[in-house]
Every structure is written in C-alpha cells, then in structure tokens.
Scaffold this active site. Structure first.
Site, PDB file in Angstrom:
ATOM      1  N   ARG A   1      -1.302   8.887   3.744  1.00 58.42           N
ATOM      2  CA  ARG A   1      -1.549   9.464   4.925  1.00 58.42           C
ATOM      3  C   ARG A   1      -0.580   9.737   5.915  1.00 58.42           C
ATOM      4  O   ARG A   1      -0.598  10.443   6.652  1.00 58.42           O
ATOM      5  CB  ARG A   1      -2.818   8.804   5.508  1.00 58.42           C
TER       6      ARG A   1
ATOM      7  N   GLY B   1       0.791  -1.140  -0.159  1.00 52.69           N
ATOM      8  CA  GLY B   1      -0.123  -0.078   0.147  1.00 52.69           C
ATOM      9  C   GLY B   1       0.802   1.192   0.069  1.00 52.69           C
ATOM     10  O   GLY B   1       1.834   1.393   0.436  1.00 52.69           O
TER      11      GLY B   1
ATOM     12  N   THR C   1      -6.316  -6.565  -2.339  1.00 52.82           N
ATOM     13  CA  THR C   1      -5.577  -7.566  -1.337  1.00 52.82           C
ATOM     14  C   THR C   1      -5.397  -9.131  -2.207  1.00 52.82           C
ATOM     15  O   THR C   1      -4.522  -9.816  -1.677  1.00 52.82           O
ATOM     16  CB  THR C   1      -6.422  -7.725  -0.048  1.00 52.82           C
TER      17      THR C   1
ATOM     18  N   ASN D   1      -2.709   4.319   9.535  1.00 49.30           N
ATOM     19  CA  ASN D   1      -2.605   4.703   8.263  1.00 49.30           C
ATOM     20  C   ASN D   1      -2.147   6.329   8.485  1.00 49.30           C
ATOM     21  O   ASN D   1      -1.705   6.865   7.542  1.00 49.30           O
ATOM     22  CB  ASN D   1      -4.319   4.907   8.042  1.00 49.30           C
TER      23      ASN D   1
ATOM     24  N   ASN E   1      37.866  12.374  22.898  1.00 52.89           N
ATOM     25  CA  ASN E   1      37.997  11.298  22.235  1.00 52.89           C
ATOM     26  C   ASN E   1      38.383  11.587  20.796  1.00 52.89           C
ATOM     27  O   ASN E   1      38.527  10.721  20.057  1.00 52.89           O
ATOM     28  CB  ASN E   1      37.150  10.290  22.568  1.00 52.89           C
TER      29      ASN E   1
HETATM   30  C1  UD1 Z   1      -9.207  -4.415   4.145  1.00 53.20           C
HETATM   31  C2  UD1 Z   1     -10.265  -5.887   4.184  1.00 53.20           C
HETATM   32  C3  UD1 Z   1     -11.291  -5.341   4.973  1.00 53.20           C
HETATM   33  C4  UD1 Z   1     -10.860  -5.274   6.455  1.00 53.20           C
HETATM   34  C5  UD1 Z   1      -9.753  -3.970   6.609  1.00 53.20           C
HETATM   35  C6  UD1 Z   1      -9.121  -4.338   8.000  1.00 53.20           C
HETATM   36  C7  UD1 Z   1     -10.181  -6.523   1.539  1.00 53.20           C
HETATM   37  C8  UD1 Z   1     -10.678  -6.195   0.736  1.00 53.20           C
HETATM   38  N1  UD1 Z   1     -10.734  -5.784   2.655  1.00 53.20           N
HETATM   39  O1  UD1 Z   1      -9.794  -3.384   3.726  1.00 53.20           O
HETATM   40  O2  UD1 Z   1     -12.314  -6.318   5.012  1.00 53.20           O
HETATM   41  O3  UD1 Z   1     -11.873  -4.767   7.399  1.00 53.20           O
HETATM   42  O4  UD1 Z   1      -8.656  -4.390   5.591  1.00 53.20           O
HETATM   43  O5  UD1 Z   1      -8.119  -3.095   7.774  1.00 53.20           O
HETATM   44  O6  UD1 Z   1      -9.261  -7.208   2.034  1.00 53.20           O
HETATM   45  N2  UD1 Z   1      -2.410  -4.100   0.139  1.00 53.20           N
HETATM   46  C9  UD1 Z   1      -1.547  -4.398  -0.978  1.00 53.20           C
HETATM   47  N3  UD1 Z   1      -2.053  -4.374  -2.187  1.00 53.20           N
HETATM   48  C10 UD1 Z   1      -3.118  -4.046  -2.539  1.00 53.20           C
HETATM   49  C11 UD1 Z   1      -3.933  -3.687  -1.859  1.00 53.20           C
HETATM   50  C12 UD1 Z   1      -3.447  -3.662  -0.218  1.00 53.20           C
HETATM   51  O7  UD1 Z   1      -0.293  -4.824  -0.516  1.00 53.20           O
HETATM   52  O8  UD1 Z   1      -3.021  -4.255  -3.942  1.00 53.20           O
HETATM   53  C13 UD1 Z   1      -1.979  -4.085   1.596  1.00 53.20           C
HETATM   54  C14 UD1 Z   1      -2.064  -2.567   2.132  1.00 53.20           C
HETATM   55  O9  UD1 Z   1      -0.675  -2.246   2.195  1.00 53.20           O
HETATM   56  C15 UD1 Z   1      -2.594  -2.956   3.503  1.00 53.20           C
HETATM   57  C16 UD1 Z   1      -3.604  -4.237   3.340  1.00 53.20           C
HETATM   58  O10 UD1 Z   1      -2.963  -4.701   2.186  1.00 53.20           O
HETATM   59  O11 UD1 Z   1      -1.438  -3.124   4.423  1.00 53.20           O
HETATM   60  C17 UD1 Z   1      -4.977  -3.810   3.491  1.00 53.20           C
HETATM   61  O12 UD1 Z   1      -5.270  -2.999   2.286  1.00 53.20           O
HETATM   62  P1  UD1 Z   1      -6.346  -1.762   2.559  1.00 53.20           P
HETATM   63  O13 UD1 Z   1      -6.386  -1.081   1.050  1.00 53.20           O
HETATM   64  O14 UD1 Z   1      -6.100  -0.903   3.882  1.00 53.20           O
HETATM   65  O15 UD1 Z   1      -7.572  -2.630   2.842  1.00 53.20           O
HETATM   66  P2  UD1 Z   1      -8.824  -2.019   3.333  1.00 53.20           P
HETATM   67  O16 UD1 Z   1      -9.816  -1.379   2.415  1.00 53.20           O
HETATM   68  O17 UD1 Z   1      -8.682  -1.373   4.560  1.00 53.20           O
HETATM   69 MG    MG Z   2      -6.847  -0.349   5.214  1.00 50.80          MG
END
Ligand code: UD1
Ligand code: MG
Length: 455
Positions: A22, A18, A88, A235, A377
């Site tokens: 922020r 990610g 994800t 975040n 020193n």
């Molecule tokens: C995700 C979950 C959600 C959960 C929430 C908890 C999914 C679809 N949703 O949502 O159910 O309640 O986390 O915080 O999984 N990341 C990558 N590559 C990507 C996308 C994300 O490495 O393409 C990593 C991000 O860096 C982060 C994590 O995966 O560490 C979660 O991604 P984020 O975009 O924060 O997901 P949320 O929308 O918060």
């Molecule tokens: Mg998140």
C-alpha cells in the site's frame, strides 16, 4: 519456567518481512523515514534504549536492503530471511536460531510501528521480571476494526487474542486491541511456537495464538496498555504522515523542554537527532535535516533549511538561509538571507549577510563577506578550496575562483573576479577600470529633445 529477572539478556526481534504494497513504492516500507530516519531504525533504537543487547530483524528475500540498513545501524544485528510470509508466528520462527538455548527475554516488535517508546518496552520487561511468561502490549482503539482483540476473563486476565477475521460479533465490540508488541520468556516462546497451527480465517500462523496455548498451561500472562498514538502502524503514505506528526510533536516538546523558544512549533520540522541548546529562538518554518547541532543562544530566523551543520553559541542564521552538510558556523557568526553554505567553516564573528554561496571554504574570524559573493568551487570536474583569512573583507558581487587564498586582513574590491591568491592586508581589484566622460549624458539628452521641449 516463567519469569526473567529485570536485568536478563534481552533479544529484540523486529518483524519486517511484510510486502508493504500500500505504500506504492520501490523502497521497502520499513525504510521509509520519519524524522529523517528509516522507521526500522527508530524501532531498533527504542529496543536498544530499553536494554536490548541482541537485535534481530526478519526480512523478506525480496528486500535485502532492509537487512543491510539494519546492519549499518547496528552491525551485530542478526538478519533472518522469511522465504514466504505465512504469518507472524512463522516470521518469529524464521529467527529461532537467535533464541535457541537463550534464557532471557524476547521482545517482538514490528518494523512498521516506529513510535514505540523505550519506557513502554521497559514496562513489558518489568511484567516478565514480576513473573509473567508472556506480556502483551495492548491499546484502546478508537476504531478496533482490523486489529486482534484482547479477550479477558471475568478476573480481567488475558485468555486469548482473537484476530478480527476470526472474531464473533460480540468479540468485535471489544476495543482493547493487540498492538503486536509482545514480550516472552525465551524458553516459553521456543516451546510454544512449534505448536501454533494455521487453522484460521487467513490460513496464517498467528503469533497471537501463543497466548491461548500458554493460558491452557496455566502460565501467567500480563497485559500492558499503551496510548494508541504510540502503537499506530504505517501501511500507506497517509499513515506515514500521521506517524511523522506524532514524532514531530515529541521532537518539538523536547526542544522546548530543553529551553528553546519556538514561536510557531507546528511549523518547525526536526530530525530525530537534532540537538538544540538553551535560549535559542527558532522562528516559524524552519526545517532541520539529520545531523544538526545548535549551541546556546542561537537565533534561527524564519524559512531556513539546515542539515548536517554545527552551529555554535550566539550565532544568527537566516531568514531564508540554507546550511548544507559540512557547515560549521562558529560562535556569534551572522549568516543572513539567501545565503547558502556547504562544507565550510565560518569562524567566530564572521559575517555573511546577503545573497552569497560559500562552498568548500574557510572564512576566518571577523571576516566580512559582502552581498552576492560566490566561491567558485567547482571547475566541472573537481571541487577546490577557498580560504578567507581572519578579518578579510570581500567586496560585494565578487567571485573567488578556487583554489584561492585571501590573506588575513586583505580587501577584495567589489565586483572582482579573483583567480590568484591575495597577500595579507593587500587590496585586490580584478575588474575593468572606471572611465568618465564629462557632460556626455547632457549632450545626449540635448540631441534627442524635440523643439517642443518634450523628450
Ligand atoms: C497483527 C496481529 C494483530 C494486531 C496487529 C496490530 C497477528 C496474527 N496479528 O495483525 O493481533 O492487532 O498486528 O497491528 O500477529 N510480518 C512478517 N511476516 C509475516 C507476516 C507479518 O514479517 O509472515 C510482519 C509484517 O511486516 C508486519 C507485522 O509482521 O510488520 C504484522 O503483520 P501484519 O500482517 O500487519 O499483521 P496484522 O494482520 O496487522
Ligand atoms: Mg498490520
């Protein structure tokens, strides 16, 4: 095809691609530290403590530092680059080579959720060992806004995870949320991942969709619930501080459980690896950076800053002392106020009580270093060593110009600038000799006194 034995191989995949915009930082988000260590490494450590024998991290091509930090922590970590952040499931797919043909458990973790505990991960493992194909770590959210909701059927079984943006009004009222941490029987993950699409509000590939797909195939799915504090994500900087607070509370509890007294625990800051012995007394406002070990019966007085230091039993440090990396304080040493020590070994029962800098040095057992002593020193180019022998006495306000050696039992007169070695048991004086003019002050006073007797 579901279920893995409790001692099956465990692969932990940490998602860390990610953007972390922020945070407003040039440092990748997951490398921001809590307890003096990058968040990503806390996650890897927890995974390892839960028995992960294989580690993988998914990174963005924009942040090679992230992979490098993981490799430094655990050289065997697989680093997988996700070219674009498409969700994800897409991130996990980037790490597919790590679990192709793998028969064990795959644990999915987030690099920005650093407080996850090994015990909790072990509960997820156990759910798989007990027959589940997927185990989801949920939590009851005080404010569920933004999280995926766990949709349970009438029997309390998990049916699906609905992302906030895709949820109906009724579903949004659900407070049982997805932490993001999930465990999969590896063959189940490998089979379901390619079937996950991106027809949703965000146009992303959601890993959470694996749940509904598995359910349609009748695979058993378990939910494990953790306290919200443990799964809170970071975040922005305010959330980083909130995570730090949770970690500090744990570290303080650990020190106290180990037999240390903290007069005002909320003012003491520990590093992830601080080791504190039994019967230590830590006064308010003490900061520990990484790499500190403290023996038994040590008294650390208020307002000390300590990093990379080993402090042995019975020592007394501070108030207002600064111990920098490479400090070794031997048994029963006394290091007092406004004393700075760096890369120096202070041997048993030596005393350095006031206003002193000791760097690149050895101070022998029972030596006494007076107030205002400086080891010089650094010559502007190189650092040099000062060796103070056992039982030596360094008079106040002396400068020891390194490299220099003060022999055992030697004495340095106050205010000396010592540039040459001093033999054991000798007295060295390196200052102007005192002169005295009898009655000089009285004559001076008389000359400036007016006839009325006033000065
Ligand atoms: C995700 C979950 C959600 C959960 C929430 C908890 C999914 C679809 N949703 O949502 O159910 O309640 O986390 O915080 O999984 N990341 C990558 N590559 C990507 C996308 C994300 O490495 O393409 C990593 C991000 O860096 C982060 C994590 O995966 O560490 C979660 O991604 P984020 O975009 O924060 O997901 P949320 O929308 O918060
Ligand atoms: Mg998140």
């Amino acid at each position: 095809m579901s279920g893995t034995s409790a001692n099956a191989h465990l692969l932990a995949i940490v998602l860390a691609a990610g953007q972390g915009t922020r945070m407003k930082s040039t440092l990748p988000k997951v490398l921001h530290a809590i307890g003096g260590r990058p968040m990503l490494l806390h996650v890897l450590e927890s995974a390892r403590a839960a028995g992960a024998d294989r580690l993988a991290v998914v990174v963005s091509p924009a942040t090679p530092e992230t992979g490098a930090a993981a490799r430094k922590f655990a050289p065997e970590t697989g680093i997988f680059v996700q070219d674009r952040q498409l969700g994800t499931a897409h991130a996990v797919l980037a790490a597919a080579p790590a679990f192709s043909g793998f028969g064990g458990t795959v644990l999915i973790l987030y690099g920005d959720t650093p407080l996850i505990l090994p015990e909790t991960l072990i509960r997820l493992r156990k759910a798989l060992a007990d027959g589940a194909a997927i185990a989801v770590l949920g939590f009851h959210a005080a404010d569920p806004h933004g999280y995926g909701r766990l949709i349970l059927d009438a029997n309390g079984q998990l049916q699906a995870i609905r992302e906030d943006k895709d949820a109906t009004e009724d579903e949004r009222a659900i407070t049982l949320c997805n932490s993001g941490v999930m465990a999969f029987h590896a063959p189940v993950l490998a089979a379901l991942l390619p079937r996950i699409g991106n027809e949703n509000a965000k146009g992303e590939y959601y890993l959470t969709d694996a749940v509904a797909l598995a359910r349609a195939e009748g695979l058993p799915i378990a939910v494990v619930v953790a306290p919200e504090a443990e799964v809170q994500g970071v975040n922005d900087r305010a959330q980083l501080a909130a995570a730090e607070a949770v970690l500090q509370a744990r570290l303080r509890a650990r020190a106290m459980a180990g037999g240390a007294t903290l007069i005002a625990p909320e003012t003491v800051i520990f590093a992830f690896d601080t080791v504190i012995g039994q019967d230590c007394l830590i006064e308010p406002h003490v900061f520990f950076g990484p790499g500190v070990s403290v023996g038994n019966g040590v008294h650390i007085r208020a307002f000390c800053h300590i990093e990379g230091a080993r402090i042995e039993d019975g020592a007394s440090i501070g108030p207002f002392a600064r111990l920098r990396p490479g400090t070794h304080a031997g048994p029963d040493v006394r290091i007092g106020n406004f004393v700075e020590i760096k890369n120096a070994s202070i041997e048993a029962e030596a005393k350095i009580n006031h206003l002193t800098y000791v760097g690149d040095a050895r101070v022998g057992a029972k030596a006494n270093v007076g107030a205002g002593v400086i080891t010089c020193n650094y010559d502007g180019h190189n650092k040099h060593h000062t060796d103070i022998g056992a039982g030596a006495f360094i008079g106040s306000n002396s400068a020891l110009v390194a490299p220099v050696k003060i022999g055992d039992g030697a004495y340095v007169g106050s205010g000396s600038v010592i540039t040459g070695d001093v033999a054991p048991d000798a007295l060295a004086l390196a200052r102007a000799r005192q002169t005295e003019i009898p009655d000089w002050a009285a004559r001076m006073r008389a000359r400036y006194t007016k006839p009325d007797g006033k000065p």
